[in-house]
Scaffold this active site. Structure first.
Site, short mmCIF file in Angstrom:
data_model
loop_
_atom_site.label_atom_id
_atom_site.label_comp_id
_atom_site.label_asym_id
_atom_site.label_seq_id
_atom_site.Cartn_x
_atom_site.Cartn_y
_atom_site.Cartn_z
N ASP A 32 0.78 -1.41 -0.02
CA ASP A 32 0.20 0.15 0.13
C ASP A 32 0.88 1.37 0.00
O ASP A 32 1.91 1.27 0.60
CB ASP A 32 -0.77 0.01 1.28
CG ASP A 32 -1.93 1.06 1.23
OD1 ASP A 32 -3.19 0.59 1.12
OD2 ASP A 32 -1.78 2.34 1.19
N ASN A 88 -13.18 -2.90 2.70
CA ASN A 88 -14.39 -1.62 2.81
C ASN A 88 -14.98 -1.90 1.66
O ASN A 88 -14.74 -2.08 0.45
CB ASN A 88 -13.56 -0.26 2.91
CG ASN A 88 -12.59 -0.19 4.01
OD1 ASN A 88 -12.61 -0.84 5.12
ND2 ASN A 88 -11.44 0.32 4.01
N GLN A 95 -14.33 2.94 1.86
CA GLN A 95 -13.89 2.65 0.61
C GLN A 95 -13.38 3.97 -0.21
O GLN A 95 -14.43 4.90 -0.27
CB GLN A 95 -14.83 1.68 -0.34
CG GLN A 95 -14.05 1.14 -1.43
CD GLN A 95 -15.20 0.29 -2.34
OE1 GLN A 95 -16.24 0.18 -1.92
NE2 GLN A 95 -14.49 -0.42 -3.26
N HIS A 101 -10.66 -4.95 -3.09
CA HIS A 101 -9.38 -5.38 -2.71
C HIS A 101 -9.31 -5.72 -1.25
O HIS A 101 -10.29 -5.25 -0.47
CB HIS A 101 -8.06 -4.13 -2.90
CG HIS A 101 -8.76 -2.76 -2.19
ND1 HIS A 101 -9.74 -2.07 -3.09
CD2 HIS A 101 -8.41 -2.02 -0.99
CE1 HIS A 101 -10.00 -0.88 -1.93
NE2 HIS A 101 -9.11 -0.91 -1.01
N HIS A 103 -7.09 -5.55 2.10
CA HIS A 103 -5.93 -4.93 2.90
C HIS A 103 -5.58 -6.07 3.89
O HIS A 103 -6.55 -6.78 4.65
CB HIS A 103 -6.52 -3.80 3.97
CG HIS A 103 -7.00 -2.70 3.30
ND1 HIS A 103 -6.25 -1.37 2.91
CD2 HIS A 103 -8.07 -2.33 2.63
CE1 HIS A 103 -7.07 -0.54 2.30
NE2 HIS A 103 -8.11 -0.94 2.15
P1 5GP Z 1 -9.95 1.55 0.41
O1 5GP Z 1 -9.98 3.01 1.25
O2 5GP Z 1 -10.56 1.73 -0.88
O3 5GP Z 1 -10.41 0.52 1.36
O4 5GP Z 1 -8.41 1.52 0.22
C1 5GP Z 1 -7.49 2.11 -0.90
C2 5GP Z 1 -6.05 1.82 -0.34
O5 5GP Z 1 -5.50 1.87 -1.57
C3 5GP Z 1 -5.43 2.93 0.44
O6 5GP Z 1 -5.05 2.25 1.49
C4 5GP Z 1 -4.44 3.60 -0.30
O7 5GP Z 1 -3.32 3.94 0.30
C5 5GP Z 1 -4.17 2.67 -1.40
N1 5GP Z 1 -3.68 3.34 -2.72
C6 5GP Z 1 -4.54 4.06 -3.41
N2 5GP Z 1 -4.15 4.47 -4.66
C7 5GP Z 1 -2.76 3.74 -4.65
C8 5GP Z 1 -1.57 3.36 -5.54
O8 5GP Z 1 -1.77 4.20 -6.58
N3 5GP Z 1 -0.73 2.76 -5.23
C9 5GP Z 1 -0.70 2.05 -4.13
N4 5GP Z 1 0.32 1.08 -3.99
N5 5GP Z 1 -1.75 2.00 -3.22
C10 5GP Z 1 -2.68 2.88 -3.28
#
Ligand code: 5GP
Ligand code: ZN
Length: 134
Positions: A32, A88, A95, A101, A103
């Site tokens: 991440d 999420n 989310q 995805h 985590h």
């Molecule tokens: P969500 O909030 O949708 O459950 O999680 C999205 C996750 O994706 C976040 O923890 C954020 O840091 C990660 N993330 C978003 N864009 C990128 C990216 O371009 N590269 C990587 N490696 N992680 C990302």
């Protein structure tokens, strides 16, 4: 199906380079970019599903089996004390990227990862309503 406007479609399919821990025909596992703790990683399917509601059943099963394998290996490498698997669905649930995805968040004794919720009392009304509807 891939979505041309989706950043995780591009990351998962290698169109944008990223720190990859594992890859197979269905998934890419990446670090991440904004880790909650050292080693925070994401399991991302190569096909586009917005969230768990849309996710194909066989991909769902494979994702959890892969999480099991990954946390065993990463626990050895990182020396962490536990793991949270977080997923999420919906903006109100946190989310931010609308491509499913998982985590995998390593936990270290005394860390300040802010996962948690307030414990409330289960009301009779809620219990009866939910049980009666299922
Ligand atoms: P969500 O909030 O949708 O459950 O999680 C999205 C996750 O994706 C976040 O923890 C954020 O840091 C990660 N993330 C978003 N864009 C990128 C990216 O371009 N590269 C990587 N490696 N992680 C990302
Ligand atoms: Zn996507």
């Amino acid at each position: 199906m891939k979505d041309n406007d989706c950043i995780f479609c591009k990351l998962a399919n290698g169109d944008i380079p990223t720190a990859t821990l594992y890859e197979d025909e269905d998934f890419r596992v990446i670090l991440d970019a904004n880790p909650a703790s050292k080693g925070h990683a994401l399991i991302i399917p190569k096909e586009h599903y917005a969230d768990l509601y849309e996710l194909d059943d066989s991909v769902a099963g494979k994702a959890m089996i892969l999480a099991k394998k990954m946390i065993a290996k990463l626990t050895d490498i990182l020396g962490c004390d536990g793991y949270n698997i977080v997923q999420n669905n919906g903006e109100c649930a946190g989310q931010t990227v609308f491509h499913y995805h998982l985590h995998m968040i390593p936990r270290y004794k005394g860390d300040d990862v802010g996962l948690g919720w307030k414990l409330n009392e289960l009301t009779e009304e809620d219990r009866e309503y939910i049980l009666s509807k299922l």
